[in-house]
Design a protein around this motif. Structure first.
Motif, PDB file in Angstrom:
ATOM      1  N   ALA A 170       0.828  -1.217   0.000  1.00 48.07           N
ATOM      2  CA  ALA A 170       0.000   0.000   0.000  1.00 48.07           C
ATOM      3  C   ALA A 170       0.856   1.258   0.000  1.00 48.07           C
ATOM      4  CB  ALA A 170      -0.929   0.000   1.213  1.00 48.07           C
ATOM      5  N   GLU A 171       2.053   1.163   0.552  1.00 48.16           N
ATOM      6  CA  GLU A 171       2.976   2.294   0.616  1.00 48.16           C
ATOM      7  C   GLU A 171       2.262   3.570   1.053  1.00 48.16           C
ATOM      8  OE1 GLU A 171       6.334   4.299  -2.227  1.00 48.16           O
ATOM      9  OE2 GLU A 171       5.510   2.378  -2.827  1.00 48.16           O
ATOM     10  N   PRO A 172       1.719   3.578   2.270  1.00 48.69           N
ATOM     11  CA  PRO A 172       0.912   4.717   2.730  1.00 48.69           C
ATOM     12  C   PRO A 172       1.680   6.042   2.701  1.00 48.69           C
ATOM     13  CG  PRO A 172       1.400   3.197   4.538  1.00 48.69           C
ATOM     14  CD  PRO A 172       1.890   2.556   3.302  1.00 48.69           C
ATOM     15  N   GLN A 173       0.985   7.069   2.220  1.00 48.45           N
ATOM     16  CA  GLN A 173       1.601   8.387   2.078  1.00 48.45           C
ATOM     17  C   GLN A 173       0.960   9.452   2.961  1.00 48.45           C
ATOM     18  OE1 GLN A 173       4.479   8.952   0.206  1.00 48.45           O
ATOM     19  NE2 GLN A 173       4.396   6.706   0.210  1.00 48.45           N
ATOM     20  N   ASP A 174      -0.032   9.053   3.761  1.00 47.24           N
ATOM     21  CA  ASP A 174      -0.618   9.982   4.728  1.00 47.24           C
ATOM     22  C   ASP A 174      -1.089   9.190   5.938  1.00 47.24           C
ATOM     23  OD1 ASP A 174      -3.315   8.991   4.232  1.00 47.24           O
ATOM     24  OD2 ASP A 174      -3.389  10.284   2.470  1.00 47.24           O
ATOM     25  N   MET A 175      -1.455   9.910   6.962  1.00 44.56           N
ATOM     26  CA  MET A 175      -1.816   9.278   8.239  1.00 44.56           C
ATOM     27  C   MET A 175      -3.007   8.336   8.082  1.00 44.56           C
ATOM     28  SD  MET A 175      -0.788   9.189  11.404  1.00 44.56           S
ATOM     29  CE  MET A 175      -0.156  10.715  12.038  1.00 44.56           C
ATOM     30  N   ALA A 176      -4.010   8.738   7.331  1.00 39.82           N
ATOM     31  CA  ALA A 176      -5.190   7.882   7.158  1.00 39.82           C
ATOM     32  C   ALA A 176      -4.815   6.574   6.475  1.00 39.82           C
ATOM     33  CB  ALA A 176      -6.272   8.623   6.374  1.00 39.82           C
ATOM     34  N   ALA A 177      -3.995   6.664   5.456  1.00 38.13           N
ATOM     35  CA  ALA A 177      -3.579   5.461   4.734  1.00 38.13           C
ATOM     36  C   ALA A 177      -2.707   4.576   5.626  1.00 38.13           C
ATOM     37  CB  ALA A 177      -2.838   5.846   3.455  1.00 38.13           C
ATOM     38  N   LEU A 178      -1.871   5.187   6.445  1.00 40.45           N
ATOM     39  CA  LEU A 178      -1.038   4.408   7.361  1.00 40.45           C
ATOM     40  C   LEU A 178      -1.913   3.672   8.367  1.00 40.45           C
ATOM     41  CD1 LEU A 178       1.755   3.546   8.372  1.00 40.45           C
ATOM     42  CD2 LEU A 178       1.774   5.624   9.781  1.00 40.45           C
ATOM     43  N   GLY A 179      -2.904   4.362   8.914  1.00 37.93           N
ATOM     44  CA  GLY A 179      -3.805   3.721   9.864  1.00 37.93           C
ATOM     45  C   GLY A 179      -4.547   2.550   9.242  1.00 37.93           C
ATOM     46  N   ALA A 180      -5.016   2.749   8.018  1.00 45.36           N
ATOM     47  CA  ALA A 180      -5.735   1.677   7.323  1.00 45.36           C
ATOM     48  C   ALA A 180      -4.823   0.494   7.022  1.00 45.36           C
ATOM     49  CB  ALA A 180      -6.353   2.216   6.039  1.00 45.36           C
ATOM     50  N   ALA A 181      -3.579   0.774   6.661  1.00 45.37           N
ATOM     51  CA  ALA A 181      -2.641  -0.291   6.325  1.00 45.37           C
ATOM     52  C   ALA A 181      -2.149  -1.025   7.569  1.00 45.37           C
ATOM     53  CB  ALA A 181      -1.447   0.286   5.555  1.00 45.37           C
ATOM     54  N   PHE A 182      -1.980  -0.283   8.667  1.00 50.98           N
ATOM     55  CA  PHE A 182      -1.406  -0.860   9.871  1.00 50.98           C
ATOM     56  C   PHE A 182      -2.433  -1.583  10.739  1.00 50.98           C
ATOM     57  CE2 PHE A 182       0.465  -0.726  14.153  1.00 50.98           C
ATOM     58  CZ  PHE A 182       1.657  -1.373  13.881  1.00 50.98           C
ATOM     59  N   GLY A 183      -3.681  -1.201  10.663  1.00 47.29           N
ATOM     60  CA  GLY A 183      -4.725  -1.814  11.484  1.00 47.29           C
ATOM     61  C   GLY A 183      -4.738  -3.333  11.440  1.00 47.29           C
ATOM     62  N   PRO A 184      -4.738  -3.942  10.239  1.00 44.74           N
ATOM     63  CA  PRO A 184      -4.742  -5.408  10.175  1.00 44.74           C
ATOM     64  C   PRO A 184      -3.497  -6.051  10.786  1.00 44.74           C
ATOM     65  CG  PRO A 184      -5.502  -4.479   8.105  1.00 44.74           C
ATOM     66  CD  PRO A 184      -4.969  -3.335   8.926  1.00 44.74           C
ATOM     67  N   ILE A 185      -2.361  -5.358  10.732  1.00 48.68           N
ATOM     68  CA  ILE A 185      -1.149  -5.902  11.360  1.00 48.68           C
ATOM     69  C   ILE A 185      -1.370  -5.987  12.868  1.00 48.68           C
ATOM     70  CG2 ILE A 185       1.295  -5.508  11.856  1.00 48.68           C
ATOM     71  CD1 ILE A 185       1.448  -4.062   9.114  1.00 48.68           C
ATOM     72  N   GLY A 186      -1.861  -4.911  13.442  1.00 50.06           N
ATOM     73  CA  GLY A 186      -2.122  -4.900  14.880  1.00 50.06           C
ATOM     74  C   GLY A 186      -3.120  -5.962  15.289  1.00 50.06           C
ATOM     75  N   GLN A 187      -4.152  -6.163  14.467  1.00 46.20           N
ATOM     76  CA  GLN A 187      -5.147  -7.189  14.772  1.00 46.20           C
ATOM     77  C   GLN A 187      -4.521  -8.581  14.764  1.00 46.20           C
ATOM     78  OE1 GLN A 187      -8.167  -6.444  11.826  1.00 46.20           O
ATOM     79  NE2 GLN A 187      -8.953  -4.664  12.918  1.00 46.20           N
ATOM     80  N   GLU A 188      -3.633  -8.819  13.809  1.00 45.56           N
ATOM     81  CA  GLU A 188      -2.991 -10.136  13.733  1.00 45.56           C
ATOM     82  C   GLU A 188      -2.011 -10.344  14.878  1.00 45.56           C
ATOM     83  OE1 GLU A 188      -4.072 -12.566  12.006  1.00 45.56           O
ATOM     84  OE2 GLU A 188      -5.486 -11.258  10.973  1.00 45.56           O
ATOM     85  N   CYS A 189      -1.290  -9.294  15.270  1.00 45.85           N
ATOM     86  CA  CYS A 189      -0.402  -9.396  16.441  1.00 45.85           C
ATOM     87  C   CYS A 189      -1.219  -9.809  17.661  1.00 45.85           C
ATOM     88  CB  CYS A 189       0.288  -8.062  16.724  1.00 45.85           C
ATOM     89  SG  CYS A 189       1.565  -7.589  15.554  1.00 45.85           S
ATOM     90  N   LYS A 190      -2.306  -9.098  17.875  1.00 44.75           N
ATOM     91  CA  LYS A 190      -3.151  -9.353  19.042  1.00 44.75           C
ATOM     92  C   LYS A 190      -3.720 -10.777  19.013  1.00 44.75           C
ATOM     93  CE  LYS A 190      -7.182  -7.666  21.505  1.00 44.75           C
ATOM     94  NZ  LYS A 190      -8.305  -6.759  21.531  1.00 44.75           N
ATOM     95  N   ALA A 191      -4.216 -11.199  17.867  1.00 42.75           N
ATOM     96  CA  ALA A 191      -4.816 -12.532  17.761  1.00 42.75           C
ATOM     97  C   ALA A 191      -3.802 -13.623  18.108  1.00 42.75           C
ATOM     98  CB  ALA A 191      -5.375 -12.753  16.357  1.00 42.75           C
ATOM     99  N   CYS A 192      -2.599 -13.479  17.599  1.00 42.40           N
ATOM    100  CA  CYS A 192      -1.577 -14.495  17.867  1.00 42.40           C
ATOM    101  C   CYS A 192      -1.141 -14.445  19.329  1.00 42.40           C
ATOM    102  CB  CYS A 192      -0.386 -14.301  16.935  1.00 42.40           C
ATOM    103  SG  CYS A 192       0.769 -15.690  16.979  1.00 42.40           S
ATOM    104  N   HIS A 193      -0.910 -13.254  19.844  1.00 45.82           N
ATOM    105  CA  HIS A 193      -0.461 -13.144  21.232  1.00 45.82           C
ATOM    106  C   HIS A 193      -1.506 -13.674  22.204  1.00 45.82           C
ATOM    107  CE1 HIS A 193       2.778  -9.853  20.434  1.00 45.82           C
ATOM    108  NE2 HIS A 193       3.096 -11.017  19.939  1.00 45.82           N
ATOM    109  N   GLU A 194      -2.764 -13.404  21.945  1.00 44.40           N
ATOM    110  CA  GLU A 194      -3.808 -13.877  22.852  1.00 44.40           C
ATOM    111  C   GLU A 194      -3.923 -15.392  22.860  1.00 44.40           C
ATOM    112  OE1 GLU A 194      -7.358 -11.774  21.672  1.00 44.40           O
ATOM    113  OE2 GLU A 194      -6.839 -10.044  22.922  1.00 44.40           O
ATOM    114  N   THR A 195      -3.615 -16.012  21.743  1.00 40.69           N
ATOM    115  CA  THR A 195      -3.790 -17.457  21.613  1.00 40.69           C
ATOM    116  C   THR A 195      -2.521 -18.245  21.869  1.00 40.69           C
ATOM    117  OG1 THR A 195      -5.508 -17.036  19.964  1.00 40.69           O
ATOM    118  CG2 THR A 195      -4.615 -19.275  20.048  1.00 40.69           C
ATOM    119  N   TYR A 196      -1.383 -17.747  21.415  1.00 38.37           N
ATOM    120  CA  TYR A 196      -0.170 -18.546  21.382  1.00 38.37           C
ATOM    121  C   TYR A 196       0.963 -18.067  22.283  1.00 38.37           C
ATOM    122  CZ  TYR A 196      -2.548 -20.629  17.462  1.00 38.37           C
ATOM    123  OH  TYR A 196      -3.483 -21.257  16.680  1.00 38.37           O
ATOM    124  N   ARG A 197       0.728 -17.046  23.071  1.00 36.22           N
ATOM    125  CA  ARG A 197       1.751 -16.516  23.961  1.00 36.22           C
ATOM    126  C   ARG A 197       1.268 -16.694  25.396  1.00 36.22           C
ATOM    127  NH1 ARG A 197       3.309 -10.146  24.263  1.00 36.22           N
ATOM    128  NH2 ARG A 197       1.205 -10.082  25.065  1.00 36.22           N
TER     129      ARG A 197
END
Length: 153
Positions: A123-150
């Protein structure tokens, strides 16, 4: 990728490569390797997170370099959990037993995490909104794995 972003990404990858490479050199254990990778992912997550929380100014070049560095650090992470390393490590948290009892699920979560990072890099985000949209799924996946496997030690 813009030339300026590419330059920042190359510099970040050089630093990250040195950090991760040092952690993997000299026969370090898989536990030490996975901790080094997770630390690098965390440091780059912090760069993006600080921008999204307004703690630092938005910088597209730095944000994109952090995403690329995150992807580099995360590569092969799921392979660093051999049998017998449950609960091992120097951190407050450790690999939980479900990694081994549900290996297919763990590998599927890892694949979703890598997919989220790959999408953010593409996505190569070029503004804050695009960064938030691109980064949101990463954070969700971090949380999902940590809650289950850590687990907390």
């Amino acid at each position: 990728m813009r030339l300026s972003t590419l330059g920042g990404a190359v510099m970040t990858l050089a630093v990250l490569g040195t950090t991760v490479g040092m952690a993997m050199a000299g026969g370090h254990t898989p536990v030490e390797q996975r901790e080094a990778k997770m630390k690098a992912v965390g440091e780059n997550t912090g760069i993006v997170g600080n921008m999204l929380r307004g703690k630092t100014d938005f910088d597209a070049e730095a944000a994109n370099a952090a995403l690329v560095a995150m992807r580099e650090a995360a590569g092969g992470f799921n392979e660093l959990f051999p049998e017998g390393t449950e609960g091992a490590g120097s951190n407050e948290f450790a690999a939980g037993p479900k990694i081994w009892s549900d290996r297919a699920g763990f590998d599927a979560e890892y694949a979703k995490f890598i997919g989220a990072i790959d999408a953010a890099v593409a996505a190569e985000p070029q503004d804050m909104a695009a960064l938030g949209a691109a980064f949101g799924p990463i954070g969700q996946e971090c949380k999902a794995c940590h809650e289950t496997y850590r687990m907390k030690k």
